[in-house]
Enzyme design. Structure first.
Site, PDB file in Angstrom:
ATOM      1  N   PRO A   2      17.126 -27.223-109.131  1.00  0.00           N
ATOM      2  CG  PRO A   2      16.068 -25.707-110.526  1.00  0.00           C
ATOM      3  CD  PRO A   2      16.033 -27.133-110.083  1.00  0.00           C
ATOM      4  CD  GLU A   3      19.960 -28.084-103.381  1.00  0.00           C
ATOM      5  OE1 GLU A   3      20.408 -27.495-102.388  1.00  0.00           O
ATOM      6  OE2 GLU A   3      20.165 -29.272-103.603  1.00  0.00           O
ATOM      7  CE  LYS A  59      14.876 -26.207-102.348  1.00  0.00           C
ATOM      8  NZ  LYS A  59      14.787 -27.658-102.547  1.00  0.00           N
ATOM      9  NE  ARG A 172      10.208 -33.569 -86.149  1.00  0.00           N
ATOM     10  CZ  ARG A 172      10.091 -33.031 -87.370  1.00  0.00           C
ATOM     11  NH1 ARG A 172       9.955 -31.731 -87.514  1.00  0.00           N
ATOM     12  NH2 ARG A 172      10.097 -33.816 -88.427  1.00  0.00           N
ATOM     13  NE  ARG A 281      16.418 -35.794-102.240  1.00  0.00           N
ATOM     14  CZ  ARG A 281      16.214 -34.474-102.155  1.00  0.00           C
ATOM     15  NH1 ARG A 281      15.267 -33.997-101.401  1.00  0.00           N
ATOM     16  NH2 ARG A 281      16.972 -33.643-102.833  1.00  0.00           N
TER      17      ARG A 281
END
Ligand SMILES: [Zn+2]
Length: 291
Positions: A2-3, A59, A172, A281
Site C-alpha cells: 500500500p502506498e 503512509k 545530494r 527497487r
C-alpha cells in the site's frame, strides 16, 4: 504494498466507520511484532474509548482518541483495514482462493491473520485490521507522546513543494528516484508513483539529484501530486493484497504509464519502456523522453 493513495482511500472509508463511535470490545491475536504496544494493553486502553479524528501522514494513519491518546496504524506490506461485511477474494489466503468454490470465496470471517477487531457500542459494522505477513504496525501513543516513525517523516506528498524538494536535491548525489522514495524528504511517495511522476516530469530516475533543476523539481512534485490524487480518485491500485475498506478493488493499476510496463511502447514516443534496478527497487522509464 500500500502506498499513499491506498492509505488515503482507506482513511476516507474507515473514517466513517470509526469516528464518533464508542468502542465496546477489542479482540486481538497473541503478542507478535505486529503489536508495538502489547495487545493486552491495547485491549484495555481502547475499550470504552472513541475516535475523534482520523488523519494520515505519508503512509501512516493516526486515530486521535477522546482521551488524547493516539493510535498509530501502518498497513506494512499486506495490511488490510476494512469494515465487517466487506467481501473480496483478496481477503482469503491464496490456498483458500484456489480451493473454495466461487460461491464461498466472498464471505469473510475473522481468521488467524485478523490481528485487531473493534466492535462498537452502537452495533455493527465493526472494524478489522488483517495482515498476513505482519509487517503492518499498531502502536498506542499516550497523550503528548511522540513516535520516531512520525517525527522523521518529511512533508506529506500532497502538500510538498518543488522548492522544498530542490533544497534537498541540490545537496545530494543519489539518483533522484531514490531521493523521491526517502520518506524523510517527502512522505508518501512509493515505488509505483515515483516511476509515474518521473515519467510525467520527463526526468530519468537515475539522474543524480543535484542535477535536477528547480523547475524540474516543481514539475516532479506537481506530477507526483497529480498521479497520487488521480490514484485516490480511482480507489488506489489493487496489485497483491490491497482491498478498499468495503472489499472492492482499486482501479488505478490500469492507468499506469510506465510502472510494470517493461517492453511496452512509451505512451508519448513509442520507445519500449525499460526496467532497471536502482537501490534494490525496480525502476521503469522511457529511455528516449526521460533525460
Ligand atoms: Zn517516451
Amino acid at each position: 504494498m500500500p502506498e499513499l493513495p491506498e492509505v488515503e482511500v482507506t482513511r476516507r472509508a474507515i473514517e466513517k466507520t470509526l469516528v464518533g463511535r464508542r468502542i465496546a470490545r477489542v479482540k486481538t491475536t497473541a503478542p507478535s511484532y505486529f503489536f508495538l504496544t502489547p495487545p493486552a494493553r491495547l485491549r484495555r486502553a481502547l475499550t470504552e474509548r472513541s475516535v475523534v479524528a482520523l488523519t494520515r501522514h505519508g503512509k501512516y494513519l493516526v486515530a486521535l482518541l477522546d482521551d488524547g491518546a493516539r493510535l498509530l496504524l501502518h498497513l506494512g506490506m499486506t495490511g488490510q483495514l476494512f469494515t465487517a461485511g466487506a467481501r473480496s477474494v483478496r481477503l482469503l489466503s491464496a490456498e483458500r482462493r484456489s480451493t473454495l468454490d466461487p460461491a464461498h470465496q466472498t464471505a469473510f470471517r475473522p481468521d488467524a491473520h485478523t490481528h485487531l477487531e473493534l466492535e462498537f457500542a452502537d452495533g455493527p459494522p465493526g472494524l478489522y485490521f488483517r495482515d498476513i505477513r505482519k509487517f503492518g504496525k499498531v502502536r498506542l501513543l499516550a497523550p503528548g507522546q511522540s513516535d520516531p516513525r512520525l517525527d522523521k517523516l518529511g512533508v506529506d506528498a500532497l502538500v510538498a513543494t518543488g522548492e522544498a524538494l530542490h533544497a534537498v536535491a541540490r545537496r545530494r548525489r543519489v539518483p533522484i528516484k531514490s531521493l523521491l522514495l526517502e520518506q524523510s524528504v517527502i512522505a508518501g511517495i512509493g515505488n509505483i508513483y515515483a516511476d509515474e511522476a518521473l515519467f510525467h516530469a520527463r526526468v530519468r530516475p537515475t539522474r543524480p539529484s543535484r542535477r535536477v533543476g528547480r523547475e524540474e523539481c516543481d514539475e516532479l512534485v506537481r506530477a507526483a501530486r497529480r498521479v497520487l490524487e488521480r490514484a485516490i480518485v480511482k480507489g488506489g491500485s489493487s496489485i497483491d493484497d490491497f482491498v478498499r475498506p468495503d472489499g472492492s478493488d482499486g482501479a488505478y493499476q490500469t492507468e499506469r504509464k510506465v510502472y510494470a510496463r517493461e517492453g511496452e511502447p512509451c505512451p508519448r514516443c513509442k520507445t519500449p519502456i525499460r526496467r532497471i534496478v536502482i537501490g534494490q527497487r525496480s525502476a521503469h522509464f522511457c529511455p528516449s523522453c526521460q533525460r
